[in-house]
Design a protein around this motif. Structure first.
Motif, short mmCIF file in Angstrom:
data_model
loop_
_atom_site.label_atom_id
_atom_site.label_comp_id
_atom_site.label_asym_id
_atom_site.label_seq_id
_atom_site.Cartn_x
_atom_site.Cartn_y
_atom_site.Cartn_z
N SER B 42 0.83 -1.21 0.00
CA SER B 42 0.00 0.00 0.00
C SER B 42 0.87 1.25 0.00
N LEU B 43 2.04 1.17 0.66
CA LEU B 43 2.95 2.31 0.65
C LEU B 43 3.43 2.61 -0.77
N VAL B 44 3.75 1.52 -1.52
CA VAL B 44 4.18 1.71 -2.92
C VAL B 44 3.07 2.37 -3.72
N LEU B 45 1.82 1.93 -3.49
CA LEU B 45 0.69 2.52 -4.22
C LEU B 45 0.52 3.99 -3.87
N TYR B 46 0.64 4.31 -2.57
CA TYR B 46 0.52 5.71 -2.16
C TYR B 46 1.63 6.55 -2.79
N ALA B 47 2.84 5.94 -2.85
CA ALA B 47 3.95 6.67 -3.49
C ALA B 47 3.64 6.91 -4.96
N GLY B 48 2.94 5.95 -5.60
CA GLY B 48 2.55 6.15 -6.99
C GLY B 48 1.56 7.29 -7.15
N LEU B 49 0.79 7.56 -6.10
CA LEU B 49 -0.16 8.68 -6.17
C LEU B 49 0.54 10.02 -6.01
N GLY B 50 1.75 10.00 -5.42
CA GLY B 50 2.48 11.25 -5.24
C GLY B 50 2.91 11.83 -6.58
N MET B 51 3.29 13.09 -6.55
CA MET B 51 3.64 13.75 -7.80
C MET B 51 5.15 13.82 -7.99
N ASP B 52 5.53 13.92 -9.25
CA ASP B 52 6.93 14.05 -9.61
C ASP B 52 7.43 15.44 -9.24
N MET B 53 8.55 15.51 -8.52
CA MET B 53 8.98 16.83 -8.06
C MET B 53 9.93 17.52 -9.03
N GLN B 54 10.42 16.78 -10.01
CA GLN B 54 11.21 17.35 -11.10
C GLN B 54 12.49 18.02 -10.66
N SER B 55 13.03 17.61 -9.53
CA SER B 55 14.39 18.05 -9.23
C SER B 55 15.06 16.91 -8.50
N ALA B 56 15.98 16.27 -9.16
CA ALA B 56 16.40 14.92 -8.77
C ALA B 56 16.93 14.83 -7.35
N GLY B 57 17.79 15.76 -6.94
CA GLY B 57 18.42 15.62 -5.63
C GLY B 57 17.43 15.62 -4.50
N VAL B 58 16.57 16.64 -4.48
CA VAL B 58 15.58 16.77 -3.42
C VAL B 58 14.63 15.59 -3.45
N GLU B 59 14.33 15.16 -4.66
CA GLU B 59 13.35 14.08 -4.83
C GLU B 59 13.76 12.83 -4.06
N TRP B 60 15.01 12.40 -4.26
CA TRP B 60 15.46 11.16 -3.60
C TRP B 60 15.48 11.34 -2.09
N LEU B 61 16.02 12.46 -1.66
CA LEU B 61 16.09 12.73 -0.22
C LEU B 61 14.69 12.72 0.37
N TYR B 62 13.77 13.41 -0.30
CA TYR B 62 12.41 13.49 0.20
C TYR B 62 11.77 12.11 0.26
N GLY B 63 11.98 11.33 -0.82
CA GLY B 63 11.38 9.99 -0.85
C GLY B 63 11.87 9.12 0.28
N ILE B 64 13.20 9.13 0.49
CA ILE B 64 13.77 8.29 1.56
C ILE B 64 13.22 8.72 2.91
N LEU B 65 13.18 10.03 3.15
CA LEU B 65 12.68 10.52 4.43
C LEU B 65 11.22 10.16 4.63
#
Lengths: 147, 341
Positions: B42-65
């Motif tokens: 369900s977490l993977v599905l919720y992550a799929g509902l999230g939006m693309d942030m279009q800036s790679a560095g912040v994106e990964w950090l944000y996702g991991i956090l």
């Protein structure tokens, strides 16, 4: 677009934190875990507020989170005092010990079965025994069921 | 919100309800690991509902956090031993502090670590060790109405998620956008509008076979009013949803907003205000400028809470341990439940 995406994702995380905290608050019976879950719900709200503040370029969101921190600290102080007092009276952290506070029309909650403790549930730290075994207080044995 | 997103959200909702229910303490009933798998799915599905942030560095950090926060929160709720609950909650708090930092709220990130993880949580652990030295009470291994509470929480999260997704994504009909991209105004030799200049394209069917298309164009998009009739004619023949109904240009009502109201501040606004280099100075100025009375009230509240906590703890202790003890839930293994401290 990127800012909208960050708001969207933060609201998602905030909603998940709030929901998980809600589930825990309703279903757990340990009073301390219940208070942890209440704090978790506050955290979910804080994440959403900070995201809104950033999205609208407004300091109001962060201000509110600062006051949430203040109120959470007050709440923790009162809650721990209450928990200590309740524990001194009932000897347990179980919230079901205080079900006398329910309304008249609500039937009493009865534990249908007591969960047996399996060997794998007893995750005790293994300490090397040393010295003489101290005399055991009989009241202590009654109170501490597994020690 | 597209059809697939609705299915995504519904699946995530059901999976998270089942997962949380299976993970919650249910005595010695099996299925905890299945619950963990359901929760992760369900977490993977919720992550799929999230939006693309279009800036790679912040994106990964944000996702991991974000994943750290949610996973450790679920663990804090479902672990049997309350000490582990508190420790997982501490990890969740650290993740939240990281999320604050990513969003530019540096002071709040530090304050969360100091106040929550440093003070509140340590006090909780202290009380836990003081009050529950055995750590394996039977009431930690059962829960109230696990299924109902998991359903309630999951439905709440699902509805909130869908509401957020609907309200933050302006409806854009891909058919309309691709038709507009091909539109060549009379007298011109190249298409005038691109997909990037369209902010919202919402096609709705209204009564008696008429259609309404709301088109929000970004400020730099140009579409002279003289070309609107041609665009209408072009859309009626080129959008499949309209041509299937054999709609005529008269049946299509075209509403064009040329300069949608720009509610969102620009990145430069943010850099000058909320993402400024002098974060703490600005925050303090705001706090002690606009919110001075609230600060005073907050300080008074802290003082009152302190006095109240001491009053509660130092209030008269129970005189007779046995008879004063409250009625306990029957079936308890604890025999001498009232211990006079």
């Amino acid at each position: 677009m990127s800012e909208t995406a960050m708001l969207h994702n933060s609201l998602l995380v905030g909603a998940l934190l709030f929901g998980i905290g809600l589930i825990g608050f309703i279903s757990r019976r340990n009073m301390i875990v219940m208070f942890l879950c209440a704090e978790m719900m506050l955290q979910g709200v804080s994440v959403s507020l900070v995201a809104w503040g950033r999205f609208h370029d407004n300091w109001g969101g962060q201000m509110l989170v600062i006051f949430i921190l203040t109120v959470a600290a007050c709440e923790a102080a009162i809650a721990l005092g209450l928990i200590l007092m309740l524990f001194q009276r009932s000897g347990r952290l179980d919230i079901a010990a205080w079900q006398d506070l329910r309304e008249d029309s609500v039937p009493a909650y009865v534990d249908r079965e007591i969960v047996e403790v399996r060997e794998e549930n007893k995750l005790w730290p293994k300490l090397t025994p040393s010295g003489i075994e101290p005399p055991v207080d009989p009241e202590e044995i009654m109170h501490r069921e597994h020690v | 919100m597209s059809q697939s997103q609705i299915y995504f959200g519904a699946a995530a909702m059901i999976l998270s309800a089942v997962g949380m229910w299976l993970m919650l303490p249910r005595g010695n009933a099996p299925g905890r690991w299945i619950g963990v798998l359901c929760g992760l799915a369900s977490l993977v599905l919720y992550a799929g509902l999230g939006m693309d942030m279009q800036s790679a560095g912040v994106e990964w950090l944000y996702g991991i956090l974000a994943v750290t926060v949610v996973v450790s929160a679920a663990a804090a709720v479902t672990f049997r031993n309350p000490v582990y609950c508190a420790l997982w909650f501490a990890l969740s708090l650290l993740g939240t502090a990281g999320l604050f930092m990513v969003q530019g709220a540096q002071f709040l990130g530090i304050a969360t670590v100091v106040v929550y993880a440093g003070a509140i949580l340590v006090t909780f652990l202290f009380v836990l060790m003081l009050a529950q030295p055995e750590g394996h009470a039977y009431y930690d291994r059962v829960s109230w109405e696990g299924m109902l509470s998991a359903t309630a929480g999951a439905v709440l999260v699902g509805v909130l998620t869908m509401a957020v997704t609907v309200s933050l994504n302006p409806p854009i009909e891909p058919q309309v956008v691709s038709a507009i991209e091909k539109f060549i105004p009379p007298g011109a030799d190249a298409p005038r509008l691109t997909a990037q200049s369209i902010q919202k394209a919402h096609l709705a069917k209204i009564d008696d076979g008429k259609f309404e298309l709301v088109l929000d164009l970004k400020p730099y998009a140009t579409l002279p009013e003289t070309e609107e009739a041609a665009l209408k004619q072009h859309l009626v023949t080129n959008v499949p949803r309209l041509s299937d109904h054999k709609a005529t240009a008269e049946q299509l009502k075209l509403i064009i907003n040329r300069t949608p109201i720009q509610l969102n501040p620009s990145d430069n606004d943010r850099k000058a205000n909320i993402l400024t280099d002098q974060h703490v100075a600005r925050l303090g100025g705001e706090l002690f400028g606009s919110h001075l009375v609230a600060i005073e009230v907050g300080g008074t509240l802290l003082l009152i809470a302190l006095v109240g906590a001491i009053a509660i703890v130092a209030h008269d202790r129970p005189k007779k341990p046995a008879s004063d003890a409250p009625h306990l839930a029957t079936g308890s293994t604890t025999k001498g439940t009232s211990r006079h401290v």
